[in-house]
Design a protein around this motif. Sequence first.
Motif, short mmCIF file in Angstrom:
data_model
loop_
_atom_site.label_atom_id
_atom_site.label_comp_id
_atom_site.label_asym_id
_atom_site.label_seq_id
_atom_site.Cartn_x
_atom_site.Cartn_y
_atom_site.Cartn_z
N SER A 7 2.48 5.93 98.03
CA SER A 7 1.62 5.56 97.02
C SER A 7 0.45 6.52 96.86
O SER A 7 -0.27 6.94 97.84
CB SER A 7 0.86 4.23 97.30
N TYR A 8 0.19 7.00 95.75
CA TYR A 8 -0.59 8.17 95.67
C TYR A 8 -1.67 7.83 94.20
O TYR A 8 -1.27 7.65 93.10
CB TYR A 8 -0.12 9.65 95.36
N GLN A 9 -2.92 8.24 94.25
CA GLN A 9 -3.71 8.15 93.20
C GLN A 9 -3.78 9.57 92.26
O GLN A 9 -4.28 10.53 92.81
CB GLN A 9 -5.10 7.56 93.36
N VAL A 10 -3.54 9.45 91.12
CA VAL A 10 -3.45 10.60 90.41
C VAL A 10 -4.81 11.11 89.95
O VAL A 10 -5.87 10.58 90.11
CB VAL A 10 -2.84 10.61 88.96
N GLY A 11 -5.17 12.61 90.72
CA GLY A 11 -6.38 12.99 90.38
C GLY A 11 -7.17 13.03 91.80
O GLY A 11 -8.20 13.51 91.74
N ARG A 12 -6.61 12.22 92.75
CA ARG A 12 -7.51 12.18 93.87
C ARG A 12 -7.51 13.51 94.71
O ARG A 12 -8.49 14.17 95.59
CB ARG A 12 -6.68 11.49 94.88
N GLY A 13 -6.54 14.43 94.48
CA GLY A 13 -6.28 15.99 95.03
C GLY A 13 -6.18 15.65 96.56
O GLY A 13 -5.77 14.48 97.11
N GLY A 14 -6.18 16.95 97.49
CA GLY A 14 -5.85 16.72 98.78
C GLY A 14 -4.52 16.87 99.24
O GLY A 14 -4.22 16.76 100.38
N MET A 15 -3.70 17.17 98.26
CA MET A 15 -2.24 17.05 98.63
C MET A 15 -1.89 18.67 98.37
O MET A 15 -2.70 19.62 98.31
CB MET A 15 -1.28 16.14 98.08
N ILE A 16 -0.61 18.71 97.57
CA ILE A 16 -0.17 20.24 97.16
C ILE A 16 -0.83 20.40 95.76
O ILE A 16 -0.89 19.76 94.82
CB ILE A 16 1.31 20.31 97.31
N GLU A 17 -1.13 21.58 95.82
CA GLU A 17 -1.62 22.22 94.67
C GLU A 17 -0.81 22.02 93.34
O GLU A 17 0.46 22.26 93.35
CB GLU A 17 -2.14 23.67 94.53
N GLY A 18 -1.42 21.57 92.10
CA GLY A 18 -0.52 21.38 91.15
C GLY A 18 0.17 20.00 90.75
O GLY A 18 0.85 19.70 90.03
N LEU A 19 0.00 19.14 91.84
CA LEU A 19 0.76 17.94 92.00
C LEU A 19 0.00 16.88 90.86
O LEU A 19 0.91 16.54 89.99
CB LEU A 19 0.57 17.36 93.26
N ASP A 20 -1.30 16.78 90.79
CA ASP A 20 -2.13 16.16 89.74
C ASP A 20 -1.67 16.48 88.32
O ASP A 20 -1.32 15.64 87.63
CB ASP A 20 -3.63 16.12 90.19
N GLU A 21 -1.61 17.66 88.26
CA GLU A 21 -1.33 18.16 86.84
C GLU A 21 0.26 17.71 86.43
O GLU A 21 0.27 17.48 85.15
CB GLU A 21 -1.34 19.79 86.67
N ALA A 22 1.17 17.84 87.43
CA ALA A 22 2.65 17.55 86.99
C ALA A 22 2.57 15.90 86.88
O ALA A 22 3.41 15.19 86.15
CB ALA A 22 3.37 18.01 88.27
N LEU A 23 1.85 15.14 87.48
CA LEU A 23 2.16 13.68 87.58
C LEU A 23 1.46 13.03 86.24
O LEU A 23 2.19 12.16 85.62
CB LEU A 23 1.30 12.90 88.57
N VAL A 24 0.47 13.77 85.63
CA VAL A 24 -0.08 13.26 84.38
C VAL A 24 0.96 13.16 83.20
O VAL A 24 1.62 14.28 82.73
CB VAL A 24 -1.15 14.00 84.00
N GLY A 25 1.19 12.20 82.32
CA GLY A 25 2.19 12.12 81.65
C GLY A 25 3.64 11.90 81.95
O GLY A 25 4.42 11.33 81.23
N MET A 26 3.78 11.74 83.57
CA MET A 26 5.16 11.26 83.91
C MET A 26 5.34 9.81 83.66
O MET A 26 4.09 8.94 84.25
CB MET A 26 5.34 11.80 85.19
N SER A 27 6.40 9.20 83.64
CA SER A 27 6.56 7.58 83.54
C SER A 27 7.62 7.35 84.63
O SER A 27 8.16 8.16 85.42
CB SER A 27 7.24 7.25 82.33
N ALA A 28 7.81 6.27 85.00
CA ALA A 28 8.69 5.62 86.17
C ALA A 28 10.30 6.15 85.92
O ALA A 28 10.58 5.84 84.64
CB ALA A 28 8.60 4.17 86.23
N GLY A 29 10.71 6.71 86.63
CA GLY A 29 12.15 7.38 86.69
C GLY A 29 12.13 8.72 86.39
O GLY A 29 13.08 9.37 86.28
#
Length: 464
Positions: free
Chosen positions: A187-209
């Motif tokens: 479980s991860y909150q989008v925009g929280r940061g602290g993980m791998i660079e580029g993850l938050d940008e990739a997650l925005v706009g993604m849907s389940a599946g």
Amino acid sequence: MKSAVETLSPTRAKLTVEVPFEELKPSLDAAYKKIAQQINIPGFRRGKVPPMVIDRQVGRGAVLDEAINEVLPAKYVEALEANDLQPLAQPEIEVTKFEDNETLEFTAEVDIRPQIELPSYEGIEAQVDDLEVADADVEEQVQALRERFATLSDVERPAADGDFVVLDLKALKDGEVLDGAEVAGMSYQVGRGGMIEGLDEALVGMSAGDEKTFSSELVGGDLVGEAVEVQVSISQVQEQELPELDDDFAQEASEFDTYDELTADVRERLGRGKRLEQAAAARDAVLEVLLDRVEVPLPETMVTDELNARRANIEQQLGNAGIPMEKYLEDEGQTVEEFEADLDRRVREAVAAQFLLDEVAKKEELGVDQQELSSHLVRRAQQSGQDPQEFANHMFEHNHIPEMVQEILRGKALAAIVETAVVKDASGNVVELKNLRPDGTIGEPEAETPEADADADTEADAEK
């Protein structure tokens, strides 16, 4: 024994020591006994070989070398005491003259504690920033509490900043999944940061599946900084629903009946923390004023060792956090040269403060009792996340207790200086330090009796 001192610098001295041959006799006898235990000579029991036989079989020179090795440390310490020198490191010893039945002469160069002429430190005046709890600070704390009582609900829409997602992630190098670079069902909150660079940008706009691949760099492990391909997929998008900021929330999240009471308590707790921060700043400010009043010569060897130790500690912490030094300097807005200059300045100030506080402790005739040492060991163990008993055992086994005692004495010396200081905030208000408690509250002044004054001094030292 005769000794003479040559001052090479305010922090380095050269001892020249002459030891009459008669004073080597006990060490010579001990050397013969030791060698007698180590050799086998036909016709003699082990340990009973006469000196003349040892001279013929082993050589008088070996016996003299053994005797010198034994006597040098003792005579060096004796010379230090005779000349009232306090060494800071191991000496560089050289035997300059020695022949059988003649005077032994050796020199010892060593870094020594500098002589400091203490200035008056009573009534030092210093200034610190005002104690202020901003509304934004209170709002931030309340928001954090609010998020603890938030609920998550699945939504049928693409993920947005602030949403929670349940994701699977893996990093690949040359098509192979890297060890330790794969997570599932996280479980991860989008925009929280602290993980791998580029993850938050990739997650925005993604849907389940959905699944997506993007390029990034590893921030930890043996391959830190390596370019990798990251595959991320999400199985759930969840929206965070925060509770209303009302009396019901206050009753659910705390022991208070109303929201106003809750926020007032948050403000009070923040104020106590700010007061402790202000007290720490006051002690630093007082010490800085005192340091400006005195010249403290610094041993360059000691400064260099401390610089290397601090630099290594910073690099280790950054490595554990997966942050390259270049990224750290970029975030701090520093060049390498600025970082090194700042580190050098802070180390020199710290070493000078140690010498200065040691002199104050000596002048005030401060001491350390068993309870103070035990409390200090427990506190240090807690700070390092270690078991107190194991930490204490390690300190005793490796002879670090004198260092612990010196730390306590320096703390008590600084407390004695601050006790008489006048510290004001930027608005001209006197900062209360004497009656400040460890929780940041202000206690009642002690009764004006000698016994009460002594108790108050002890309590204040412990708190500070």
